[in-house]
Design a protein around this motif. Structure first.
Motif, PDB file in Angstrom:
ATOM      1  N   ARG A  89       0.816  -1.217   0.000  1.00 61.10           N
ATOM      2  CA  ARG A  89       0.000   0.000   0.000  1.00 61.10           C
ATOM      3  C   ARG A  89       0.849   1.265   0.000  1.00 61.10           C
ATOM      4  O   ARG A  89       0.538   2.224  -0.724  1.00 61.10           O
ATOM      5  CB  ARG A  89      -0.907  -0.006   1.239  1.00 61.10           C
ATOM      6  CG  ARG A  89      -1.771   1.235   1.416  1.00 61.10           C
ATOM      7  CD  ARG A  89      -2.858   0.978   2.434  1.00 61.10           C
ATOM      8  NE  ARG A  89      -2.327   0.471   3.675  1.00 61.10           N
ATOM      9  CZ  ARG A  89      -2.017   1.236   4.723  1.00 61.10           C
ATOM     10  NH1 ARG A  89      -2.175   2.543   4.653  1.00 61.10           N
ATOM     11  NH2 ARG A  89      -1.560   0.694   5.831  1.00 61.10           N
ATOM     12  N   ALA A  90       1.916   1.296   0.805  1.00 62.28           N
ATOM     13  CA  ALA A  90       2.726   2.510   0.939  1.00 62.28           C
ATOM     14  C   ALA A  90       4.077   2.405   0.258  1.00 62.28           C
ATOM     15  O   ALA A  90       4.760   3.423   0.107  1.00 62.28           O
ATOM     16  CB  ALA A  90       2.932   2.840   2.423  1.00 62.28           C
ATOM     17  N   GLY A  91       4.491   1.207  -0.149  1.00 56.25           N
ATOM     18  CA  GLY A  91       5.800   1.052  -0.758  1.00 56.25           C
ATOM     19  C   GLY A  91       6.867   0.766   0.281  1.00 56.25           C
ATOM     20  O   GLY A  91       6.775   1.219   1.428  1.00 56.25           O
ATOM     21  N   GLY A 124       3.273  15.720   1.198  1.00 56.09           N
ATOM     22  CA  GLY A 124       4.630  15.252   0.990  1.00 56.09           C
ATOM     23  C   GLY A 124       5.444  15.151   2.259  1.00 56.09           C
ATOM     24  O   GLY A 124       6.641  14.851   2.199  1.00 56.09           O
ATOM     25  N   VAL A 125       4.808  15.380   3.412  1.00 56.56           N
ATOM     26  CA  VAL A 125       5.512  15.343   4.696  1.00 56.56           C
ATOM     27  C   VAL A 125       5.758  13.912   5.147  1.00 56.56           C
ATOM     28  O   VAL A 125       6.840  13.571   5.623  1.00 56.56           O
ATOM     29  CB  VAL A 125       4.709  16.119   5.763  1.00 56.56           C
ATOM     30  CG1 VAL A 125       5.312  15.924   7.139  1.00 56.56           C
ATOM     31  CG2 VAL A 125       4.640  17.590   5.417  1.00 56.56           C
ATOM     32  N   CYS A 126       4.757  13.041   5.007  1.00 60.42           N
ATOM     33  CA  CYS A 126       4.793  11.696   5.573  1.00 60.42           C
ATOM     34  C   CYS A 126       5.071  10.657   4.495  1.00 60.42           C
ATOM     35  O   CYS A 126       4.708  10.838   3.324  1.00 60.42           O
ATOM     36  CB  CYS A 126       3.471  11.372   6.271  1.00 60.42           C
ATOM     37  SG  CYS A 126       3.063  12.497   7.625  1.00 60.42           S
ATOM     38  N   ALA A 127       5.706   9.568   4.917  1.00 65.57           N
ATOM     39  CA  ALA A 127       6.008   8.463   4.012  1.00 65.57           C
ATOM     40  C   ALA A 127       5.291   7.191   4.456  1.00 65.57           C
ATOM     41  O   ALA A 127       4.450   6.665   3.740  1.00 65.57           O
ATOM     42  CB  ALA A 127       7.513   8.232   3.940  1.00 65.57           C
ATOM     43  N   LEU A 128       5.609   6.684   5.642  1.00 64.06           N
ATOM     44  CA  LEU A 128       4.975   5.476   6.157  1.00 64.06           C
ATOM     45  C   LEU A 128       3.902   5.838   7.167  1.00 64.06           C
ATOM     46  O   LEU A 128       4.004   6.852   7.867  1.00 64.06           O
ATOM     47  CB  LEU A 128       6.022   4.571   6.817  1.00 64.06           C
ATOM     48  CG  LEU A 128       7.109   3.995   5.895  1.00 64.06           C
ATOM     49  CD1 LEU A 128       8.034   3.087   6.683  1.00 64.06           C
ATOM     50  CD2 LEU A 128       6.512   3.260   4.715  1.00 64.06           C
ATOM     51  N   PRO A 129       2.866   5.026   7.296  1.00 66.17           N
ATOM     52  CA  PRO A 129       1.801   5.316   8.275  1.00 66.17           C
ATOM     53  C   PRO A 129       2.230   4.965   9.689  1.00 66.17           C
ATOM     54  O   PRO A 129       3.158   4.182   9.904  1.00 66.17           O
ATOM     55  CB  PRO A 129       0.650   4.424   7.801  1.00 66.17           C
ATOM     56  CG  PRO A 129       1.328   3.271   7.134  1.00 66.17           C
ATOM     57  CD  PRO A 129       2.558   3.837   6.486  1.00 66.17           C
ATOM     58  N   THR A 130       1.550   5.551  10.661  1.00 68.04           N
ATOM     59  CA  THR A 130       1.822   5.240  12.062  1.00 68.04           C
ATOM     60  C   THR A 130       1.186   3.922  12.477  1.00 68.04           C
ATOM     61  O   THR A 130       1.750   3.189  13.296  1.00 68.04           O
ATOM     62  CB  THR A 130       1.299   6.359  12.968  1.00 68.04           C
ATOM     63  OG1 THR A 130      -0.102   6.578  12.695  1.00 68.04           O
ATOM     64  CG2 THR A 130       2.058   7.655  12.706  1.00 68.04           C
ATOM     65  N   ARG A 131       0.025   3.600  11.937  1.00 66.37           N
ATOM     66  CA  ARG A 131      -0.641   2.337  12.254  1.00 66.37           C
ATOM     67  C   ARG A 131      -0.109   1.238  11.338  1.00 66.37           C
ATOM     68  O   ARG A 131      -0.095   1.391  10.120  1.00 66.37           O
ATOM     69  CB  ARG A 131      -2.155   2.455  12.077  1.00 66.37           C
ATOM     70  CG  ARG A 131      -2.833   3.461  12.993  1.00 66.37           C
ATOM     71  CD  ARG A 131      -4.315   3.508  12.686  1.00 66.37           C
ATOM     72  NE  ARG A 131      -5.045   4.423  13.546  1.00 66.37           N
ATOM     73  CZ  ARG A 131      -5.242   5.703  13.285  1.00 66.37           C
ATOM     74  NH1 ARG A 131      -4.740   6.225  12.148  1.00 66.37           N
ATOM     75  NH2 ARG A 131      -5.921   6.479  14.109  1.00 66.37           N
ATOM     76  N   THR A 132       0.306   0.137  11.912  1.00 71.20           N
ATOM     77  CA  THR A 132       0.740  -1.014  11.140  1.00 71.20           C
ATOM     78  C   THR A 132      -0.393  -2.035  11.077  1.00 71.20           C
ATOM     79  O   THR A 132      -1.295  -2.025  11.929  1.00 71.20           O
ATOM     80  CB  THR A 132       1.989  -1.659  11.767  1.00 71.20           C
ATOM     81  OG1 THR A 132       1.635  -2.206  13.047  1.00 71.20           O
ATOM     82  CG2 THR A 132       3.085  -0.629  11.946  1.00 71.20           C
TER      83      THR A 132
END
Length: 507
Positions: A303-305, A447-455
């Motif tokens: 989903r996020a790469g 463009g600030v965030c790359a990976l999510p906080t919730r896994t």
């Protein structure tokens, strides 16, 4: 069978997880902090305490950072430890020397002296940067989830971002791109981006680029004691609020014990501790090795790469006599030897240590293809740093006392005298201790965030430099407050004693 139980277990002692642990400890949660093999922030060599990496305070004046420091009762301490100076940052290029001033008149005079051909453009860009900075500061100061993931979080984020001049990807007004492609003023600001954030210059969005450039004009500060003092202050806050700290221990496995809990197996003693939530503060690759099943993270990467390393941060320490340091050199300077390759710049920090001695720290990025962390030494690291320092200090060889780099695999080298020197904790040295700079396939939230906080793993949260790499120091506060807000809200729903005045604790 777990021998003890905690509300939250924090893995790692970097800035993001420690901030999150301090905020959760303030809410009344029982917190356990594990060192997780993170190298100490400083070491001793020849009686001098050396910071492995500098801690440039970009965005220290922002609403988010100041409100968080106030919650942790650290605002006054940080203000007293700020190193005063006439200017926060100095840009050094082959034919130009610029000092960044927040005062418009002083900044206009500096531009008139160094780049009179772009005086009007520079004034317009600085004015627009101030306006954009106020807009972004207002949005970052709200209690939003970064990055927004649930329906309510995305809706609140969309409403807050409607007044900005950027879309969801951070595309909009671009700073300094009104100037020619290789103009020294534009090259200097672009060269500073990877030093003050977790992204390379080409990976930044227009919004993060404008935010960092505005913070550079407002002033880049530094603390007396650096990251060593700041880390100790956060650890003391966690202990004062009933938390437990085990810097020499780490988790080797995260085992789901029940639908709303986990069992953490410790490395040193083999002890098992139970917890409800896990906040992981190191890289997501290390988290994959702790989970018994990689399938949840595979879904996250689809989903996020999956982030891939592009470069390494490397620092070189040089001790010199005060006579070898030019008076015109600022305590914090950015040296760009070639405007055509701004990614090969050096961040120089000078600090007085003792009588008539100055410690010069030169930090740069090394391309991944030049580094093999399994072999050592890396001889080119000190050579490149000395070449850059000699270009700014022609007589530095006559005043240099010793040189050291904890990342190249070489021992400290004394440049004057015959007595051998050594550093403490030699097992924390070598190419494997360098910090990685990643390339993220997708970036969200301006463009600030790359990976999510919730896994995808239930109750496991990500709180590291990979969450909000676009804003550097301020991004660490953004990631920490987002995770702390999510975890604390779940406990408030379950325990009514943590509502109202019981949640507003202070030192």
């Amino acid at each position: 069978m777990p021998s003890s139980f905690y509300d939250v277990v924090i893995l790692g002692t970097d800035l993001e997880p420690l901030l999150c642990g301090a905020l959760l400890g303030r809410e009344g949660l029982r917190v356990l902090v594990l060192g997780q093999g993170v190298t100490p922030p400083s070491y001793m060599i020849d009686g001098v305490q050396v910071e492995t990496y500098p801690l440039p305070l970009t965005g220290i004046q922002s609403t988010l950072v100041q409100s968080t420091l106030e919650l942790l009762a650290l605002q006054q301490d940080v203000r007293q430890r700020m190193i005063p100076g006439p200017a926060g940052l100095q840009l050094l290029l082959p034919r130009h020397r610029l000092r960044l001033f927040s005062d418009p008149e002083r900044w206009a005079a500096e531009i008139e002296r160094e780049a009179p051909d772009v005086t009007r453009q520079a004034a317009d860009i600085a004015r627009t940067l101030g306006e954009v900075d106020q807009e972004l500061d207002s949005m970052l100061g709200r209690h939003l989830g970064w990055p927004p993931e649930t329906f309510l979080e995305r809706r609140r984020f969309s409403f807050a971002a409607a007044a900005l001049r950027y879309d969801r990807r951070g595309t909009g007004w671009t700073s300094w791109k009104q100037l020619p492609n290789r103009h020294p003023l534009r090259s200097g600001f672009e060269a500073a981006l990877p030093h003050f954030s977790g992204l390379l210059g080409s990976q930044h969005s227009d919004a993060t680029r404008a935010r960092l450039h505005a913070q550079m004009l407002r002033g880049v500060g530094s603390l007396s004691g650096g990251w060593t003092w700041f880390r100790d202050a956060l650890l003391s806050r966690i202990r004062s609020w009933g938390g437990e700290v085990r810097l020499g221990d780490g988790a080797v496995a995260i085992l789901p014990a029940r639908p709303d809990g986990h069992t953490i197996e410790l490395a040193r003693t083999g002890e098992e501790v139970g917890c409800t939530h896990v906040v992981h503060g190191t890289s997501v690759g290390e988290l994959a090795r702790l989970l018994p099943d990689r399938e949840p993270l595979s879904a996250l990467f689809e989903r996020a790469g999956e982030p891939r390393s592009r470069a390494y941060r490397c620092s070189v320490q040089l001790l010199v006599d005060d006579a070898g340091v030019p008076e015109a050199l600022a305590p914090l300077a950015l040296y760009c030897p070639d405007p055509r390759t701004p990614e090969r710049s050096f961040l120089l920090r000078t600090e007085a240590v003792g009588l008539d001695r100055t410690l010069i720290a030169a930090t740069t990025l090394v391309d991944e293809h030049r580094v093999d962390t399994a072999t050592s030494p890396l001889h080119f690291v000190r050579q490149d740093a000395m070449t850059a320092i000699r270009a700014l200090m022609p007589f530095v060889d006559a005043h240099a006392l010793w040189i050291d780099s904890p990342h190249d695999g070489l021992p400290p080298q004394r440049l004057r005298g015959r007595r051998k020197i050594s550093s403490t904790e030699p097992w924390t040295r070598g190419p494997s201790t360098m910090r990685r700079v990643y390339d993220f396939p997708t970036r969200r939230a301006l463009g600030v965030c790359a990976l999510p906080t919730r896994t995808p793993a239930r109750g496991v949260f990500l709180c590291n430099e990979q969450v909000a790499p676009g804003l550097g120091f301020e991004g660490a506060f953004l990631a920490a407050t987002s995770v702390a807000r999510i975890v604390a809200s779940r406990y408030r729903r379950q325990d009514w004693l943590r509502r109202g005045p019981w949640a507003q604790r202070s030192v």
